[in-house]
Motif scaffolding. Sequence first.
Motif, PDB file in Angstrom:
ATOM      1  N   UNK A  74       0.856  -1.178   0.000  1.00 27.85           N
ATOM      2  CA  UNK A  74       0.000   0.000   0.000  1.00 27.85           C
ATOM      3  C   UNK A  74       0.894   1.231   0.000  1.00 27.85           C
ATOM      4  N   UNK A  75       0.497   2.252  -0.740  1.00 25.93           N
ATOM      5  CA  UNK A  75       1.263   3.494  -0.804  1.00 25.93           C
ATOM      6  C   UNK A  75       0.326   4.659  -0.529  1.00 25.93           C
ATOM      7  N   UNK A  76       0.696   5.458   0.445  1.00 25.06           N
ATOM      8  CA  UNK A  76      -0.052   6.662   0.786  1.00 25.06           C
ATOM      9  C   UNK A  76       0.810   7.847   0.377  1.00 25.06           C
ATOM     10  N   UNK A  77       0.209   8.862  -0.215  1.00 19.78           N
ATOM     11  CA  UNK A  77       0.961  10.025  -0.680  1.00 19.78           C
ATOM     12  C   UNK A  77       0.421  11.293  -0.049  1.00 19.78           C
ATOM     13  N   UNK A  78       1.320  12.260   0.163  1.00 23.24           N
ATOM     14  CA  UNK A  78       0.945  13.584   0.651  1.00 23.24           C
ATOM     15  C   UNK A  78       0.857  14.487  -0.567  1.00 23.24           C
ATOM     16  N   UNK A  79      -0.373  14.882  -0.890  1.00 20.79           N
ATOM     17  CA  UNK A  79      -0.619  15.716  -2.065  1.00 20.79           C
ATOM     18  C   UNK A  79      -0.808  17.163  -1.630  1.00 20.79           C
ATOM     19  N   UNK A  80       0.017  18.057  -2.173  1.00 20.07           N
ATOM     20  CA  UNK A  80      -0.041  19.478  -1.852  1.00 20.07           C
ATOM     21  C   UNK A  80      -1.219  20.141  -2.556  1.00 20.07           C
ATOM     22  N   UNK A  90       4.894   3.740   2.530  1.00 17.99           N
ATOM     23  CA  UNK A  90       4.468   2.441   2.016  1.00 17.99           C
ATOM     24  C   UNK A  90       4.401   1.457   3.169  1.00 17.99           C
ATOM     25  N   UNK A  91       3.461   0.537   3.069  1.00 17.01           N
ATOM     26  CA  UNK A  91       3.273  -0.436   4.144  1.00 17.01           C
ATOM     27  C   UNK A  91       2.627  -1.708   3.585  1.00 17.01           C
ATOM     28  N   UNK A  92       2.825  -2.791   4.333  1.00 15.68           N
ATOM     29  CA  UNK A  92       2.266  -4.085   3.939  1.00 15.68           C
ATOM     30  C   UNK A  92       2.051  -4.929   5.187  1.00 15.68           C
ATOM     31  N   UNK A  93       1.013  -5.737   5.197  1.00 19.02           N
ATOM     32  CA  UNK A  93       0.812  -6.646   6.333  1.00 19.02           C
ATOM     33  C   UNK A  93       1.920  -7.693   6.379  1.00 19.02           C
ATOM     34  N   UNK A  94       2.375  -7.984   7.590  1.00 22.68           N
ATOM     35  CA  UNK A  94       3.398  -9.001   7.824  1.00 22.68           C
ATOM     36  C   UNK A  94       3.001  -9.814   9.051  1.00 22.68           C
ATOM     37  N   UNK A 103       0.860  -7.798  11.717  1.00 20.67           N
ATOM     38  CA  UNK A 103       1.049  -6.375  11.999  1.00 20.67           C
ATOM     39  C   UNK A 103       1.249  -5.672  10.667  1.00 20.67           C
ATOM     40  N   UNK A 104       1.223  -4.357  10.682  1.00 20.51           N
ATOM     41  CA  UNK A 104       1.480  -3.594   9.467  1.00 20.51           C
ATOM     42  C   UNK A 104       2.937  -3.145   9.501  1.00 20.51           C
ATOM     43  N   UNK A 105       3.704  -3.556   8.499  1.00 19.85           N
ATOM     44  CA  UNK A 105       5.095  -3.127   8.389  1.00 19.85           C
ATOM     45  C   UNK A 105       5.144  -1.887   7.508  1.00 19.85           C
ATOM     46  N   UNK A 106       5.602  -0.771   8.074  1.00 17.39           N
ATOM     47  CA  UNK A 106       5.804   0.439   7.288  1.00 17.39           C
ATOM     48  C   UNK A 106       7.220   0.374   6.742  1.00 17.39           C
ATOM     49  N   UNK A 107       7.340   0.183   5.447  1.00 20.19           N
ATOM     50  CA  UNK A 107       8.643   0.036   4.830  1.00 20.19           C
ATOM     51  C   UNK A 107       9.314   1.393   4.643  1.00 20.19           C
TER      52      UNK A 107
END
Length: 175
Positions: A74-80, A90-94, A103-107
């Motif tokens: 998953x990718x979350x973006x900060x849009x101005x 970015x994160x993925x379940x692990x 848990x959610x691993x934030x890469x």
Amino acid sequence: MSDRDSGGGRTVVRHARVEDLGRVVELVAEHAAYEKAAPPAPGLATRLAGLLFGDRGRAGEPPAPAGTDTPRLRCLVAELPDGGLAGYATCAPELSTWDGVAYLHMDCLYLTSTARGHGLGPLLMEAVRAEARALGLTEIQWQTPAWNEGAIRFYDRLGATSKEKRRYTLSVDSA
């Protein structure tokens, strides 16, 4: 997902879209340079497209029906307010063997140098928390370089706790 008024409009944190891929790859390259790492390998955009968007990331492919194409990453973006992207997480379940839970691993969490210190980091972290909650996960784990004192202060302010470990990588082609 979440937003913040920056005086000149709202900064929004949202899930990345296929059309964001080029800028996300640029941000990944900036992030690698910031962490004094090797640049991303050629073809990153193609690999990320499959991980982030599945069939929706392939040129000419129609989007999959809602709920049928769950991305691995998953990718979350900060849009101005001007539509530009100032950062990403970015994160993925692990899985944790020791705890016997997912848990959610934030890469990655990265903001451009000009975007730091304006409240976007907490917005991205809240979006990552929301992602974990949506997946039914109760914990987020991540790592940051020991020299990155700014990131360490930021995570400490959030109330996160750290554990000392070293990260290793090993090529599967090694003898």
